[in-house]
Enzyme design. Structure first.
Site, short mmCIF file in Angstrom:
data_model
loop_
_atom_site.label_atom_id
_atom_site.label_comp_id
_atom_site.label_asym_id
_atom_site.label_seq_id
_atom_site.Cartn_x
_atom_site.Cartn_y
_atom_site.Cartn_z
N LEU A 158 1.68 -10.88 3.04
CA LEU A 158 1.64 -10.31 4.00
C LEU A 158 0.37 -10.73 4.76
CD1 LEU A 158 2.34 -6.79 2.87
CD2 LEU A 158 3.94 -8.47 3.71
N ARG A 234 -1.33 1.15 2.54
CA ARG A 234 -1.00 2.50 2.09
C ARG A 234 -2.15 3.46 2.68
NH1 ARG A 234 2.77 0.76 0.64
NH2 ARG A 234 3.80 0.72 -1.49
N GLU A 263 3.47 11.34 2.60
CA GLU A 263 4.56 10.77 3.46
C GLU A 263 5.82 11.52 2.92
OE1 GLU A 263 2.71 6.25 4.64
OE2 GLU A 263 4.42 6.68 3.14
N HIS A 284 5.81 4.61 8.78
CA HIS A 284 5.87 3.63 7.77
C HIS A 284 7.25 2.72 7.90
CE1 HIS A 284 4.66 3.19 3.26
NE2 HIS A 284 5.36 1.97 3.56
#
Length: 318
Positions: A158, A234, A263, A284
């Site tokens: 990422l 996160r 979440e 998210h």
């Protein structure tokens, strides 16, 4: 092999489960599964697919037919890996499926902040350009990404995808070493240098005991007052109370959060109930382009195929 998908609702209805279904004799899907329902729904399963449903020792001990758990995500904290080993249950996860989606999200948000397209569109919609005395209606203006420094914390697939796009925009890329590292690796900068010099700080590291509350009051106080913080990793990486205080005091200019510590969050979540104007929050979704979701589910199918052939592809229990 009979398979049960415990929380299919964590994926869009636009994606296909064909590659998974091809690898099993039967596939039963539940939209969501509560903790009290897991054992009953999983008794006949040899394969369990879960994104966020917790599978602990108490549950696994009651599933003698279970041979394989497929986590339809990268994070593995919802599975008791030691218990899985003790019960001879293989566990796999997936990774690398969302790098394009996350990188695109990061720059969509950055372009929205620095170019302000919605503001400029609204100026025309509300008739302000039509009333201008000049050919150009500057409004709030815009600022270029070129020349700005982006600090990347977490340099897996990422972080690397974000860096690639950043270079294309003409940005200066700083890759952070781990905090308090004894040695700074080649092509990296110390954590402290990155947080001090970054115009944009983007988080792509996993949540571990060492990274929880990584971004706290001390770090925020050392960042530029013009800096932008982005968290697509996160929620627990950021101390939310410290961030709220920093934003209200303009210690940093802006924050973009795609993840929170809880979440889905409750309506009275600290950052939602007191959300300042210099904070943007999304639900998210950075990982969740249709293409990324499909890649993920196809990889789950590949993991099942590999397991059937005696291979250890993407095993996290070994």
């Amino acid at each position: 092999m009979k398979a049960v998908f415990l929380d299919q609702d964590t994926f869009s209805t636009q994606v296909s489960l064909k590659r998974i279904a091809k690898q099993v004799t039967a596939l039963k899907c539940y939209q969501q599964t509560q903790a009290s329902q897991v054992v009953e729904r999983s008794l006949d399963a040899e394969v369990l697919i879960t994104n966020k449903v917790v599978l602990d020792n108490k549950i696994l001990a009651q599933l003698p037919k279970l041979k394989l758990i497929c986590i339809s995500a990268t994070g593995i904290n919802n599975i008791d890996l030691l218990a899985a080993q003790q019960h001879h249950i293989a566990v796999t996860n997936v990774s690398g499926y969302a790098k394009q989606s996350v990188a695109q999200y990061v720059f969509a948000q950055l372009l929205n902040y620095f170019s302000q397209p919605n503001h400029h569109i609204a100026n025309v919609t509300h008739g302000q350009w039509q009333q201008s005395t000049s050919f150009c209606l500057h409004g709030n203006g815009s600022s270029e990404l070129a020349g700005k420094t982006i600090g990347i914390i977490g340099y897996g697939s990422l972080g690397q995808a974000v860096a690639q796009i950043a270079h294309a925009f003409g940005m200066k890329v700083m890759i952070s070493e781990r905090p308090n590292a004894a040695m700074v690796r080649t092509n990296r900068k110390s954590f402290n240098q990155v947080i001090r010099e970054a115009d944009i700080l983007t988080l792509h590291c996993p949540q571990t005991p060492a990274t929880e509350n990584l971004i706290d009051a001390q770090v925020l106080s050392e960042m530029k007052s013009s800096a932008v913080l982005i968290n697509t990793a996160r929620g627990a990486l950021v101390n939310e109370q410290d961030l709220l205080t920093a934003l209200k005091q303009n210690d940093i200019a802006y924050a973009i959060l795609d993840v929170l510590s809880e979440e889905p969050p409750k309506a009275n979540h600290l950052l939602l109930q007191n959300q300042p104007k210099n904070l943007a929050i999304t639900g998210h979704i950075a990982w969740a382009s249709i293409e990324a979701q499909q890649r993920l589910l196809d990889l789950v199918g590949d993991n099942i195929a590999a397991f059937k052939q005696g291979q250890t592809t993407n095993r996290v229990d070994l």
